[in-house]
Design an enzyme around this catalytic site. Structure first.
Site, PDB file in Angstrom:
ATOM      1  N   VAL A  29      13.800  -6.613   3.918  1.00  0.00           N
ATOM      2  CA  VAL A  29      14.660  -7.370   4.822  1.00  0.00           C
ATOM      3  C   VAL A  29      13.774  -8.104   5.815  1.00  0.00           C
ATOM      4  O   VAL A  29      12.613  -7.738   6.014  1.00  0.00           O
ATOM      5  CB  VAL A  29      15.632  -6.394   5.550  1.00  0.00           C
ATOM      6  CG1 VAL A  29      14.870  -5.377   6.369  1.00  0.00           C
ATOM      7  CG2 VAL A  29      16.645  -7.112   6.404  1.00  0.00           C
ATOM      8  N   HIS A 447       4.691   6.217   7.583  1.00  0.00           N
ATOM      9  CA  HIS A 447       3.556   5.536   8.208  1.00  0.00           C
ATOM     10  C   HIS A 447       2.465   5.239   7.186  1.00  0.00           C
ATOM     11  O   HIS A 447       1.272   5.354   7.487  1.00  0.00           O
ATOM     12  CB  HIS A 447       2.986   6.394   9.335  1.00  0.00           C
ATOM     13  CG  HIS A 447       3.895   6.554  10.498  1.00  0.00           C
ATOM     14  ND1 HIS A 447       3.667   7.444  11.532  1.00  0.00           N
ATOM     15  CD2 HIS A 447       5.062   5.935  10.808  1.00  0.00           C
ATOM     16  CE1 HIS A 447       4.644   7.370  12.421  1.00  0.00           C
ATOM     17  NE2 HIS A 447       5.498   6.461  11.993  1.00  0.00           N
TER      18      HIS A 447
END
Length: 518
Positions: A29, A447
């Protein structure tokens, strides 16, 4: 909005999650994973970046990158407005959630009881307790898209092609120059060409995947898949991540302290959120952070290796199954561990999750085929290094110290002690039990970093130079978390924004453009 990646089955993590794999959401996105993340703004320790310089990356010391952290930042936290470590007027808003409960005060007071300062983890001292700084604008998520793209969306020199998936970087095999990108839009293959250079910012998974599909990567691996190798580079190696143990729940004897999903999903919370307040403004559900140093980091001169994240609620209070679905926790596991708890106790529970922020284990990412639609093979190798498991176990023990303080015992705080499935043969609360439990439900903190490692020309493990140019390719640069030679002891959103800010100036320097004085 999510690429929906999953890891290869892990031997020492995610063992009791759905399909025995780790779920690895990545943003599909505008704004990338900043639209899906937990909003925490944290930079790490200064020595994390000085390490990068010691690894051969000139220009990336803490003193050199701090101006770029500050450049992007628009701090709204009153007590930090005059801090020399924070910036004002940048595109990215940083603030606290306005919502709090007495649990927040208990966390702060517990830190004082244990000898820790209440501090700014982005300031002079990282170790300590704090309230999460977050990418929030008036109580709502301030993603990278909202921060950086929205203000310039009508610039004539900016064109964003939505609903487009890059499939290959166009590289001349003779000149080894990147001259464009191939992508799919509306089921049609399109190509766009670059006059000067291509900047790749697909993230730790996406950038490495696209490089290898384009013929830049380990020759042996690419040959196995029938991909012609243009430049033989160690793409996909050096995969690093932060892992967290997320299964425990801590129960209090007082209402109004915790936030469960029934409260979060209530019409009152929705109305409060629309007005910029309420429990839905809590960044990722995190109400407190603590950075600590275990015995496995005593040689690191004040650098933390464990982060404690206090959640406003816990997995026990996940009555609607939203968190379970996100993490991959099965309904069967939930019923076995928390099914015996009375409903009110499930709702009066919170989390204290240890995060391994200085991992020693390193993984690798490979392609599964030469088809861009096939998900890559992700092998993070969590807890491959034995010290990683021991360090996060110390984090579990530290959580127990926190709840034993006067601040938390005021509310009768206790650890839910139903043993995890597959660990019932071990004595609850023994070291062996916690090692087993950690391997069952530890998950990624999303992460992922390091697959296109930054390093000098003579570094055989490096993919890009300190100026972020891909070794052996002309006109191709990478600017995302994949270039990190070693993952910082922090949430990675802030460092990625810093990398992007610095990359912009590097590109201007290389093309002899004027640079704004920092």
């Amino acid at each position: 909005m999510n690429w929906g990646y999953v890891s290869e089955p892990q031997q020492k993590a995610c063992r009791n999650l759905r399909d025995h794999v780790c779920y690895m959401p990545r943003g599909k996105v505008l704004g990338g994973s900043s639209v899906l993340n937990f909003l925490i703004y944290q930079r790490g320790h200064p020595e994390d970046y000085n390490d990068w310089v010691r690894m051969g990356n000139e220009g990336w010391s803490y003193n050199e990158v701090l101006p770029y952290f500050k450049k992007s930042e628009n701090i709204h936290i009153k007590e930090l407005l005059n801090s020399t470590y924070h910036g004002k007027g940048g595109y990215l808003d940083i603030d606290y959630s306005s919502f709090s409960t007495p649990l927040n005060d208990a966390f702060k007071n517990a830190g004082h009881e244990l000898g820790y300062e209440w501090n700014d983890p982005n300031g002079e001292n990282v170790i300590g307790f704090s309230k999460p700084q977050a990418t929030i604008r008036k109580g709502r998520r301030c993603s990278s898209s909202k921060a950086f793209l929205e203000p310039v969306r009508y610039r004539r020199n900016l064109k964003v092609s939505k609903f487009s998936t890059a499939t290959k970087i166009l590289i001349d095999p003779l000149t080894k120059r990147a001259n464009g990108v191939e992508f799919i839009k509306n089921n049609k293959i399109k190509r766009i060409y670059a006059r000067r250079e291509v900047v790749l910012a697909g993230g730790t998974i996406g950038s490495a995947q696209l490089l290898m599909l384009s013929g830049v990567g380990p020759k042996e691996h690419l040959s196995e898949l029938g991909i012609q190798t243009i430049v033989d580079l160690p793409v996909g190696y050096n995969l690093q991540d932060h892992v967290t143990f997320s299964g425990n729940a801590f129960i209090v004897n007082t209402t109004g302290l915790c936030v469960n999903d029934m409260i979060a999903a209530s019409p009152a919370s929705a109305v409060s959120y629309m007005l910029g307040g309420g429990p839905l403004t809590i960044p990722g559900g995190a109400t407190g952070l603590a950075f600590i140093q275990t015995d496995y980091a005593k040689d690191m001169n004040g650098r933390p290796d464990i982060e404690m994240v206090m959640g406003a609620g816990s997995l026990a209070g996940d009555l609607l199954g939203i968190i379970r679905s996100m993490l991959g926790v099965t309904d069967e596991w939930y019923r076995e561990v928390y099914g015996s708890l009375p409903l009110n106790e499930r709702q009066q529970s919170f989390a204290l999750n240890p995060v391994l922020i200085r991992p020693r284990s390193v993984g690798r990412m490979k392609l599964s085929s030469s088809n861009f639609t096939d998900q890559p093979r992700i092998q993070p190798n969590y807890f491959e290094h034995p010290d990683d498991l021991q360090a996060i176990k110390e984090g579990v023990r530290f959580a127990q110290k926190i709840i034993q303080t006067k601040a938390f015992q005021r509310y009768g705080t206790r650890l839910h002690n139903t043993p995890f499935p597959n660990c019932r043969h071990l004595t609850f609360d023994s070291d062996e039990y916690w090692e087993c439990a950690i391997e069952q439900t530890s998950i990624t903190l999303d992460h992922l970093a390091g697959t296109c490692k930054m390093g000098s020309q003579g570094d055989p493990s490096a993919v890009v130079s300190p100026r972020l140019l891909v070794h052996g390719i002309h006109g191709l640069r990478i600017a995302d978390a994949s270039i990190m030679p070693r993952i910082p002891a922090s949430h990675t959103h802030a460092p990625v924004v810093m990398i992007a800010e610095k990359a912009a100036d590097i590109i201007k320097q290389d093309w002899k453009q004027p640079i704004q004085q920092l």
